[in-house]
Design a protein around this motif. Structure first.
Motif, PDB file in Angstrom:
ATOM      1  N   ASP A  11       0.808  -1.216   0.000  1.00 36.57           N
ATOM      2  CA  ASP A  11       0.000   0.000   0.000  1.00 36.57           C
ATOM      3  C   ASP A  11       0.841   1.266   0.000  1.00 36.57           C
ATOM      4  OD1 ASP A  11      -2.431  -1.139  -0.092  1.00 36.57           O
ATOM      5  OD2 ASP A  11      -2.762  -1.156   2.079  1.00 36.57           O
ATOM      6  N   ASP A  12       2.124   1.123   0.338  1.00 31.07           N
ATOM      7  CA  ASP A  12       2.930   2.325   0.508  1.00 31.07           C
ATOM      8  C   ASP A  12       4.273   2.157  -0.206  1.00 31.07           C
ATOM      9  OD1 ASP A  12       3.003   4.801   2.764  1.00 31.07           O
ATOM     10  OD2 ASP A  12       4.932   4.182   1.919  1.00 31.07           O
ATOM     11  N   GLU A  13       4.709   3.241  -0.851  1.00 34.41           N
ATOM     12  CA  GLU A  13       5.936   3.149  -1.649  1.00 34.41           C
ATOM     13  C   GLU A  13       7.173   2.947  -0.782  1.00 34.41           C
ATOM     14  OE1 GLU A  13       4.080   5.799  -1.281  1.00 34.41           O
ATOM     15  OE2 GLU A  13       5.214   7.675  -1.260  1.00 34.41           O
ATOM     16  N   GLN A  14       7.145   3.409   0.496  1.00 33.29           N
ATOM     17  CA  GLN A  14       8.302   3.234   1.377  1.00 33.29           C
ATOM     18  C   GLN A  14       8.528   1.761   1.694  1.00 33.29           C
ATOM     19  OE1 GLN A  14      10.479   5.667   2.034  1.00 33.29           O
ATOM     20  NE2 GLN A  14       9.133   6.838   0.707  1.00 33.29           N
ATOM     21  N   VAL A  33       8.835  -3.952 -10.696  1.00 35.63           N
ATOM     22  CA  VAL A  33       7.962  -3.255  -9.748  1.00 35.63           C
ATOM     23  C   VAL A  33       6.964  -2.453 -10.567  1.00 35.63           C
ATOM     24  CG1 VAL A  33       7.833  -1.515  -7.932  1.00 35.63           C
ATOM     25  CG2 VAL A  33       9.742  -3.111  -7.983  1.00 35.63           C
ATOM     26  N   TYR A  34       5.676  -2.652 -10.297  1.00 35.82           N
ATOM     27  CA  TYR A  34       4.641  -1.867 -10.972  1.00 35.82           C
ATOM     28  C   TYR A  34       4.087  -0.870  -9.966  1.00 35.82           C
ATOM     29  CZ  TYR A  34       4.664  -5.660 -14.380  1.00 35.82           C
ATOM     30  OH  TYR A  34       5.044  -6.583 -15.317  1.00 35.82           O
ATOM     31  N   SER A  35       4.021   0.418 -10.364  1.00 33.16           N
ATOM     32  CA  SER A  35       3.552   1.405  -9.395  1.00 33.16           C
ATOM     33  C   SER A  35       2.693   2.459 -10.085  1.00 33.16           C
ATOM     34  CB  SER A  35       4.739   2.055  -8.689  1.00 33.16           C
ATOM     35  OG  SER A  35       5.511   2.743  -9.636  1.00 33.16           O
ATOM     36  N   PRO A  36       1.794   3.115  -9.331  1.00 38.28           N
ATOM     37  CA  PRO A  36       0.943   4.137  -9.941  1.00 38.28           C
ATOM     38  C   PRO A  36       1.685   5.434 -10.222  1.00 38.28           C
ATOM     39  CG  PRO A  36       0.310   3.795  -7.652  1.00 38.28           C
ATOM     40  CD  PRO A  36       1.435   2.858  -7.928  1.00 38.28           C
ATOM     41  N   PHE A  37       2.847   5.620  -9.632  1.00 41.34           N
ATOM     42  CA  PHE A  37       3.641   6.826  -9.899  1.00 41.34           C
ATOM     43  C   PHE A  37       5.108   6.486  -9.667  1.00 41.34           C
ATOM     44  CE2 PHE A  37       2.133   7.064  -5.493  1.00 41.34           C
ATOM     45  CZ  PHE A  37       3.322   7.199  -4.798  1.00 41.34           C
ATOM     46  N   PRO A  38       6.026   7.296 -10.177  1.00 40.01           N
ATOM     47  CA  PRO A  38       7.445   6.975 -10.002  1.00 40.01           C
ATOM     48  C   PRO A  38       7.845   6.989  -8.527  1.00 40.01           C
ATOM     49  CG  PRO A  38       7.171   9.158 -10.988  1.00 40.01           C
ATOM     50  CD  PRO A  38       5.837   8.512 -10.998  1.00 40.01           C
ATOM     51  N   PRO A 140      -4.717  -4.644 -12.337  1.00 42.38           N
ATOM     52  CA  PRO A 140      -5.153  -3.300 -12.740  1.00 42.38           C
ATOM     53  C   PRO A 140      -5.094  -2.279 -11.610  1.00 42.38           C
ATOM     54  CG  PRO A 140      -7.025  -4.797 -12.630  1.00 42.38           C
ATOM     55  CD  PRO A 140      -5.792  -5.630 -12.468  1.00 42.38           C
ATOM     56  N   THR A 143      -2.398   0.934 -11.313  1.00 44.92           N
ATOM     57  CA  THR A 143      -2.463   2.314 -11.789  1.00 44.92           C
ATOM     58  C   THR A 143      -3.275   3.168 -10.831  1.00 44.92           C
ATOM     59  OG1 THR A 143      -4.344   1.741 -13.164  1.00 44.92           O
ATOM     60  CG2 THR A 143      -2.192   1.815 -14.243  1.00 44.92           C
ATOM     61  N   ASP A 144      -3.834   2.535  -9.800  1.00 46.88           N
ATOM     62  CA  ASP A 144      -4.667   3.269  -8.845  1.00 46.88           C
ATOM     63  C   ASP A 144      -3.889   3.561  -7.554  1.00 46.88           C
ATOM     64  OD1 ASP A 144      -6.563   4.141  -7.109  1.00 46.88           O
ATOM     65  OD2 ASP A 144      -7.871   2.405  -7.248  1.00 46.88           O
ATOM     66  N   ASP A 145      -3.815   2.566  -6.648  1.00 45.71           N
ATOM     67  CA  ASP A 145      -3.138   2.860  -5.381  1.00 45.71           C
ATOM     68  C   ASP A 145      -2.307   1.701  -4.848  1.00 45.71           C
ATOM     69  OD1 ASP A 145      -5.291   1.260  -4.860  1.00 45.71           O
ATOM     70  OD2 ASP A 145      -5.884   2.273  -3.022  1.00 45.71           O
ATOM     71  N   PHE A 147       1.014  -1.091  -5.102  1.00 44.73           N
ATOM     72  CA  PHE A 147       2.370  -1.258  -5.606  1.00 44.73           C
ATOM     73  C   PHE A 147       2.646  -2.750  -5.676  1.00 44.73           C
ATOM     74  CE2 PHE A 147       1.846   2.645  -3.449  1.00 44.73           C
ATOM     75  CZ  PHE A 147       2.523   3.583  -4.198  1.00 44.73           C
TER      76      PHE A 147
ATOM     77  N   GLY B 213       3.161   0.916 -16.021  1.00 44.43           N
ATOM     78  CA  GLY B 213       3.785   1.449 -14.809  1.00 44.43           C
ATOM     79  C   GLY B 213       4.976   0.666 -14.301  1.00 44.43           C
ATOM     80  N   TRP B 218       8.842   4.188 -15.747  1.00 41.72           N
ATOM     81  CA  TRP B 218       8.756   5.424 -14.958  1.00 41.72           C
ATOM     82  C   TRP B 218      10.067   6.193 -14.989  1.00 41.72           C
ATOM     83  CZ3 TRP B 218       4.619   7.814 -14.184  1.00 41.72           C
ATOM     84  CH2 TRP B 218       3.424   7.181 -13.802  1.00 41.72           C
TER      85      TRP B 218
END
Lengths: 178, 457
Positions: A11-14, A33-38, A140, A143-145, A147, B213, B218
């Motif tokens: 749930d968290d990028e850290q 690693v697939y993530s919704p943002f860099p 899917p 792309t939302d929330d 990781f 992604g 990225w």
């Protein structure tokens, strides 16, 4: 032995950063690693090389500058310019360097035009992005929330699961290699 | 993780999670348009159609349909062109320059500002096209051999520089915009249910280019964004400098000044930010983006407007000073006539709207009020239109021969085409607000934990 895949969802990028670091410290291969943002700081942890996109932009820019200069040289000075000599505003077209100041804007625009577009096309090619391509993300929600860390393992599954469980993992899914 | 000072105001309000951001950004795309959207859309579409009719009439009968005469052979068309190009500047500036300076507040507004850029430049492009009289021969502006009908183009001409500058600007802006849109289209694609809206799912799948992604993607995305920003920044400056050279390289008193490039670039930023504010203050209400486009964002933009507005004021005064100091009586007359001649009212509106009114932003209460900002931004939009009108028409209407001195009055066709482009612009923008993710959600998620109000407690 058959390769198997684990999808660990966070749930968290850290948490992703720390778990990827732990896994790689123990020489467990992290596929992707697939993530919704860099995620900043992930590239060195994951062992990704620096991208060469900026270098391509520089090369394309040089090509653009040369193209612009040659285009103007042919039309104003050497080719067409010889057949239709022009004297515009006291700027005769005998030599390139005499007229250079008024050629600068278009040479600059050509540089930017080539660098911007060709780099973007290279980017799409390298990422295999094109209109209508389907996503290769296994989930899917990435792309939302969520990781997603993708791992392959052969025989050390229990170690990996134990390691993942120590972190803040929310889901662990196992799959066979296709 | 990047840490931010606690005393810095949050950029995302409310108790948001990543999923909330996704929902909020996708809502206008997934939901139905409300009543206000339809009212605005119908009005804009009506204006647009009226403008198209006026354009068709112009192309059918010739440019004699406009109010131009032998003395003033450039008026509303070029005024509107420069006005729209100016508006088209803030978008790429916000994205590119603010990205280079790592300003996080850009993330809530860059997508819409870039959309505004592209739609604004499209309107600007219409004017030279119809001014050609025979727009089907527009390809003559490209460097193509004489056999194609025209002569080879002249690379000494600022008008040709304009062709290259604006086409580069438009296409590079579109690419910059689209590269940023791909991950956000992917977000919408992954939310849409195939069973409920198969067509939409297909459409967004097509537009998302198969984005997934991955970490490497990225990494490239960030570098490409940075390099495009680095390329777009000098591009923004070059385009409006070149637009100003359309005038500055001529010999007309009032145009022939070396201050024009910086003066036009500043004016463009000034008017562009004003238009961004006009659009965003409405948009944040209509599509419920109040948590993302906050008063802090508006205040930052107001500070830039105050700064650029003051610099534009300095440029106006410098022009007057240089005219006096040059000792050239024609130059002196051109500026004296501008301020006190028959077009004094246009000069006064320009000075009031662009120099005096933005000074109100020194007052904290005004620069942190949505209502006041909205009203002031309209003043700036009007003032910047008058600036171009003043530069163009007052310099031309006193010709070299006093017997040719005259005034300009627009016909209803002139007015119709201008209103038509405003309608066309809003039609495009309203459609964009319904179909596109209006805020760069991927970027916004990356600052949630450093700049979100819930995380700053």
């Amino acid at each position: 032995m058959k390769m198997k895949i684990i999808h660990a969802i966070f749930d968290d990028e850290q948490d992703v950063l720390s778990v990827v670091k732990d896994l790689r410290d123990r020489e467990i291969e992290v596929n992707e690693v697939y993530s919704p943002f860099p995620i900043h700081g992930l590239d060195p942890v994951l062992g990704l090389k620096e991208t060469r996109m900026a270098i391509t932009a520089f090369i394309y820019g040089c090509i653009g500058l040369t193209f612009g200069a040659l285009l103007i040289y042919y039309i104003m000075i050497s080719g067409v310019g010889k057949s239709w000599p022009m004297n515009i505003g006291g700027k005769p077209n005998f030599t390139f360097y005499h007229n250079l100041p008024s050629f600068v804007p278009i040479m600059f625009e050509c540089t930017v035009l080539f660098a911007g577009h060709l780099m973007s096309i290279t980017y799409l090619f390298r990422n295999k992005l094109y209109p209508g391509a389907t996503t290769t993300s296994p989930d899917p929600r990435t792309t939302d929330d969520k990781f997603l860390v993708e791992l392959t393992y052969t025989d050390n599954k229990d170690d990996i699961i134990a390691l993942l469980k120590k972190s803040n993992v929310t889901e662990i899914n196992e799959k066979d290699e296709i | 993780m990047h840490k931010e000072s606690k005393i810095r105001d949050p950029l995302i309000l409310g108790n948001k999670t990543y999923h909330d951001i996704t929902k909020d950004i996708a809502r206008p795309v997934e939901g139905k348009a409300n009543k206000y959207w339809w009212i605005l859309f119908s009005l804009s579409a009506a204006l647009m159609l009226w403008g198209f009719a006026c354009m068709a009439y112009t192309i059918g009968t010739g440019i004699g349909a406009w109010g131009l005469n032998k003395t003033i052979d450039w008026a509303w068309d070029i005024t509107n062109f420069v006005w729209w190009i100016g508006i088209g500047h803030a978008g790429t500036l916000i994205s590119a320059v603010l990205l280079l300076f790592r300003q996080k507040w850009r993330m809530a507004i860059n997508r819409s500002a870039e959309a505004m850029t592209i739609f604004g430049v499209a309107q600007a492009g219409l004017f030279p096209l119809i001014h050609m009289g025979r727009p089907w021969l527009a390809y003559w502006v490209f460097p193509i051999p004489n056999q194609f009908g025209s002569l080879w183009v002249n690379f000494n001409s600022p008008l040709l520089w304009d062709v290259f500058a604006i086409s580069t600007y438009l296409t590079v802006s579109v690419v910059f915009w689209y590269i940023g849109l791909i991950p956000d289209f992917a977000m919408i694609r992954d939310r849409l249910d195939k069973t409920i809206s198969p067509m939409r799912k297909k459409l967004y799948t097509l537009m998302a280019f198969g984005w997934s992604g991955r970490a490497k993607h990225w990494q490239r995305f960030e570098e490409v964004s940075l390099v495009l920003a680095g390329l777009a920044t000098p591009l923004v400056f070059s385009v409006h400098s070149i637009v100003s050279m359309d005038f500055a390289t001529s010999v007309i008193p009032g145009w022939h000044t070396t201050i024009f490039p910086p003066y036009f670039v500043l004016g463009a930023l000034f008017s562009g930010f004003a238009m961004v504010e006009t659009l965003l203050i409405i948009m944040r209400k209509v599509v419920n983006m109040e948590s993302y486009i906050t008063i802090k964002h508006i205040e930052y933009m107001n500070v830039i407007i105050l700064f650029t507005g003051s610099l534009v004021g300095v440029a106006y005064i410098t022009e007057l000073f240089m005219a006096w100091y040059s000792g050239v009586e024609f130059e002196q007359y051109a500026f004296l006539n501008r301020a006190t001649g028959p077009y004094w009212w246009a000069y006064a509106s320009m000075m009031t709207c662009n120099v005096v009114i933005p000074q109100l932003y020194w007052i904290y209460k005004i620069r942190t009020s949505f209502v006041a900002t909205f009203i002031l931004s309209i003043f700036v939009n009007i003032g910047m239109w008058f600036e171009r009108f003043v530069i163009i028409v007052t310099s031309l209407h006193r010709d070299f021969l006093p017997s040719s001195w005259t005034m300009f009055s627009p016909t209803f066709i002139d007015i119709g085409i201008f209103l038509g482009t405003i309608g066309f612009f809003f039609v495009l923008f309203l459609m964009y607000a319904r179909a596109f993710p209006v805020v760069a959600q991927a970027e916004l998620k990356s600052i949630l934990k450093s700049s979100g109000s819930e995380y700053k407690k």
